[in-house]
Design an enzyme around this catalytic site. Structure first.
Site, PDB file in Angstrom:
ATOM      1  N   ASP A 144       0.863  -1.182   0.000  1.00  0.00           N
ATOM      2  CA  ASP A 144       0.000   0.000   0.000  1.00  0.00           C
ATOM      3  C   ASP A 144       0.899   1.232   0.000  1.00  0.00           C
ATOM      4  O   ASP A 144       1.614   1.495   0.975  1.00  0.00           O
ATOM      5  CB  ASP A 144      -0.869  -0.048   1.276  1.00  0.00           C
ATOM      6  CG  ASP A 144      -1.867   1.094   1.353  1.00  0.00           C
ATOM      7  OD1 ASP A 144      -1.649   2.121   0.683  1.00  0.00           O
ATOM      8  OD2 ASP A 144      -2.855   0.954   2.105  1.00  0.00           O
ATOM      9  N   HIS A 145       0.864   1.966  -1.095  1.00  0.00           N
ATOM     10  CA  HIS A 145       1.793   3.083  -1.243  1.00  0.00           C
ATOM     11  C   HIS A 145       1.474   4.237  -0.284  1.00  0.00           C
ATOM     12  O   HIS A 145       2.261   5.159  -0.136  1.00  0.00           O
ATOM     13  CB  HIS A 145       1.780   3.575  -2.694  1.00  0.00           C
ATOM     14  CG  HIS A 145       3.070   4.213  -3.122  1.00  0.00           C
ATOM     15  ND1 HIS A 145       4.017   4.660  -2.236  1.00  0.00           N
ATOM     16  CD2 HIS A 145       3.575   4.473  -4.353  1.00  0.00           C
ATOM     17  CE1 HIS A 145       5.042   5.173  -2.893  1.00  0.00           C
ATOM     18  NE2 HIS A 145       4.799   5.072  -4.179  1.00  0.00           N
TER      19      HIS A 145
END
Ligand code: CAO
Length: 536
Positions: free
Chosen positions: A508-509
Site C-alpha cells: 500500500d503506497h
C-alpha cells in the site's frame, strides 16, 4: 386557537400504504402544503401535505407504519379559525382539507370541499406548434400528485414534460402517443377536491421554451405556481429525465448520469432510478463504495451468443470478491519483483528429508518463507502496520501474525499463523499444514483467519513466473511466490545454475514507499539466500 386532527387523505384506492418518511416532529411550526408524510405503495410514492399552517402538537405515526385513508397522522395547533379561513395557502392547495376531521371542516368555511372534474390542457409550449406526444405518463384511474408528469412532448428542438398543476384522479385521457398537439389541446380530465363549487378550467403552468438542442435532452420545466417545487438547474444536458425523477434522484443522492433509462429514447423513469439505487445498495462490490462514481457494469445476456450455464456464487467466493474489490479500490498498489536465490535453502531442505519422515512433518519452501517474512516484519515495522480509516493515524503491531492463501474447492481462504516470529521452521511447517488441511475441509474457525499482519500467497506448487497479488487490507503488504526455476546466475567469473524463486511484493503506497519496499525485499532475499541469518 384550535387543535385540528390531520388524517390520511384519499389515497386513490390504495390501502395499507407504508410510511417511508415522517417529515415533521412535535413542536415543529409548519406551513400549509408542507409535507407531513411520504407514503409508498408498490407503484408510487406520494407526499401528504398539511392543509393548514400551525404547530405540530403530537405525531401519531412513524416510519414503517401502514396507513389507509382516514388514519390519524398528527394533531395540529392552529392559531385561529378565522385566520385559517383567509389564509392564502388554503386557496393554493385546498385538496387535502377534506381529509381533516369533519368537526374542523364545519368550523372552517375554507375547508368545505367538493369533487370537481377539471380539464387539463397543453400549456404555453414556447411558441412550438404541432408538437409530438412521445409519452403519456398517466392512465385513467391514476391518482397523481401536483408536479407529476402527464405527458412528454417532443419538438424538433427539444423534449419537455407537462406536469400536473394539481393533485387528483385521472378521469379520462384525450391524447395518445404519436399525436401532434398545440397549446390549448385537452390532455385529460382530472377529478380534484376543490373548495370551489365551480372550478375554472385548469391549464398547467407554461412550459419554459426549449433550452437545448440536443436530440435527447429534456428542457427544464418551470412553473409559476407557488406550490410547484422549484426545480434545480439541470445538472447535465445529456440526462433525459423529467423533473420528478430529478427531484427523487436528488433526494436519494443518486447520480442520474449513471442511471440507465429504459423509457422511450432512453428516458430515465422513477423505476429506473429505484432499480439503480437498489443495485447500489445490494451489490456487495459497490455497497460500501457507493458514491465512488464507478460506472456500473451493464448486465449482458450472454445467451444471445451461445449456450450458457448460470451458477450461484458460493459464500466464500462472494466474500473474497467483495474484499478484493474493496482493497483494489482503496489501496494504491505498487508491486516490486525480485528473484531470491534459494539454492542453499533447497539443499538444506532436501537434507532434512529423513528427519521430516521421522517427525511426520513435511517442510515445503512455504515454512521458510513464513520464517523469513516474520524476520523481515520485525526488521521493517512499516510492513507490520495498518492505516487507520481516519487517514490520520497508523497502527504499528508488536505481534507478528502471518496469513497464507489456501486454494480450496470453496474458494480462497487465508488462515493465520500467530506469533510466527517466535516459532521454529518445524512448528511453522506443521501449523501451516494443519491450517491448510482444515481450510480444505472447511474446518477453519473465524478466529483462525483473523489478526493477520502480512500475507503470503504462494502459487509455487502450481506455476507461473510472477503475479501481482492484491494487498489483504487492512494489512499493508503481501508477498506473491511463484514457481522456482533453475536460472544461470553470473557469479563474477561464470554463469552458475541457481535455483531462483520469483517473488512479487505488493504494498500500500500510502503506508510504504518504494525505498522501503526495496529494503524489505533486499532483506528477504538475503535471509532466503542464506538461512543461517535467520538464527542470528
Ligand atoms: N516452487 C516450486 N515448487 C514449490 C514451490 C515453489 N515456489 N512451493 C512449493 N513447491 C512444491 C513443494 O515443495 C511440494 O513439492 P515436494 O512435495 O516435492 O516437496 C509441492 O510444491 C506441493 O506443495 P504443497 O502445495 O503441498 O505445499 P505448499 O506449502 O507449497 O503450499 C498452500 C501450501 C496451502 C499454500 C497451497 O496448497 C495452496 O493452496 N496454494 C495456492 C495459494 C493461492 O491460491 N494463492 C493465490 C491467491 S490469490 O488468488
Amino acid at each position: 386557537m384550535s387543535i385540528e386532527i390531520i388524517k390520511v387523505p384519499d389515497l386513490g384506492g390504495a390501502d395499507s400504504v407504508e410510511v417511508i418518511e415522517v417529515c415533521v416532529a412535535e413542536g415543529d411550526q409548519i406551513n400549509a402544503e408542507d409535507s407531513l408524510l411520504v407514503l409508498e405503495t408498490d407503484k408510487a410514492s406520494m407526499e401528504v401535505p398539511s392543509p393548514y399552517s400551525g404547530k405540530v402538537v403530537s405525531v401519531k405515526v412513524k416510519e414503517g407504519d401502514e396507513l389507509s385513508e382516514g388514519a390519524v397522522i398528527l394533531e395540529l395547533e392552529i392559531v385561529s379559525n378565522e385566520e385559517q379561513a383567509v389564509e392564502p395557502e388554503a386557496d393554493v392547495k385546498p385538496e387535502p382539507v377534506n381529509d381533516v376531521t369533519p368537526a374542523s371542516a364545519d368550523n372552517n368555511p375554507a375547508v368545505a370541499t367538493a369533487t370537481v372534474v377539471e380539464p387539463i390542457s397543453v400549456p404555453d409550449i414556447g411558441g412550438s406548434d404541432a408538437v409530438e406526444v412521445i409519452e403519456v405518463c398517466v392512465a385513467v384511474g391514476d391518482s397523481i400528485a401536483e408536479g407529476d408528469s402527464l405527458v412528454v412532448l417532443e419538438s424538433d428542438k427539444a423534449s419537455m414534460e407537462v406536469p400536473s398543476p394539481k393533485d387528483g384522479k385521472v378521469i379520462s385521457i384525450h391524447l395518445k402517443e404519436g399525436d401532434s398537439i398545440s397549446e390549448g389541446a385537452l390532455i385529460l380530465e382530472l377529478e380534484v377536491q376543490s373548495t370551489n363549487a365551480v372550478a375554472p378550467p385548469v391549464t398547467p403552468s407554461p412550459v419554459s421554451p426549449p433550452v437545448a438542442n440536443h436530440s435527447n435532452t429534456v428542457a427544464a420545466v418551470q412553473s409559476s405556481s407557488p406550490i410547484t417545487p422549484q426545480l434545480p438547474p439541470v445538472t447535465s444536458d445529456d440526462i433525459y429525465a423529467g423533473p420528478a425523477v430529478r427531484r427523487l434522484a436528488r433526494e436519494l443522492g443518486a447520480d442520474l448520469n449513471q442511471v440507465k433509462g429504459t423509457g422511450p429514447r432512453g428516458r430515465v423513469s422513477k423505476d429506473d432510478l429505484k432499480t439503480f439505487v437498489k443495485q447500489q445498495l445490494t451489490s456487495p462490490s459497490t455497497g460500501a463504495a457507493s458514491g465512488s462514481g464507478i460506472p456500473v457494469m451493464p448486465a449482458i445476456d450472454f445467451s444471445q451468443f451461445g449456450d450458457i450455464n448460470i451458477e450461484k456464487m458460493g459464500k466464500i467466493h462472494k466474500l473474497t470478491s467483495a474484499n478484493m474489490q474493496r482493497s483494489w479500490l482503496n489501496v494504491p498498489h505498487v508491486t516490486q519483483f525480485d528473484d531470491a536465490d534459494i539454492t542453499d535453502l533447497e539443499s538444506f531442505r532436501s537434507s532434512l528429508k529423513p528427519e521430516m519422515e521421522r517427525r511426520g512433518v513435511k517442510i515445503t519452501p512455504l515454512a521458510f518463507l513464513i520464517k523469513a517474512c516474520a524476520a523481515a516484519l520485525v526488521e521493517h515495522p512499516k510492513f507490520n502496520a495498518s492505516l487507520q480509516p481516519d487517514g490520520e493515524h497508523i497502527v504499528y503491531k508488536k505481534y507478528v501474525n502471518i496469513g497464507f492463501a489456501v486454494d480450496t474447492p470453496a474458494g480462497l481462504v487465508v488462515p493465520v499463523i500467530r506469533d510466527a516470529d517466535k516459532k521454529s521452521v518445524w512448528e511453522l511447517a506443521a501449523e501451516s499444514l494443519e491450517l491448510a488441511t482444515k481450510a480444505k475441509n472447511k474446518k477453519l474457525k473465524p478466529a483462525d483467519m483473523q489478526g493477520g499482519c502480512f500475507t503470503i500467497s504462494s502459487l509455487g506448487n502450481i506455476g507461473g513466473q510472477g503475479f501481482t497479488p492484491i494487498v489483504n487490507a487492512p494489512e499493508v503488504a503481501i508477498l506473491g511466490v511463484s514457481k522456482l526455476s533453475m536460472k544461470p546466475v553470473w557469479n563474477g567469473s561464470d554463469f552458475e545454475p541457481r535455483k531462483m524463486l520469483p517473488l512479487s511484493l505488493s504494498y500500500d503506497h500510502r503506508a510504504i514507499n518504494g525505498a522501503d519496499g526495496g529494503r524489505f525485499f533486499t532483506f528477504l532475499g538475503e535471509v532466503l539466500g542464506d538461512i543461517r541469518k535467520l538464527v542470528l
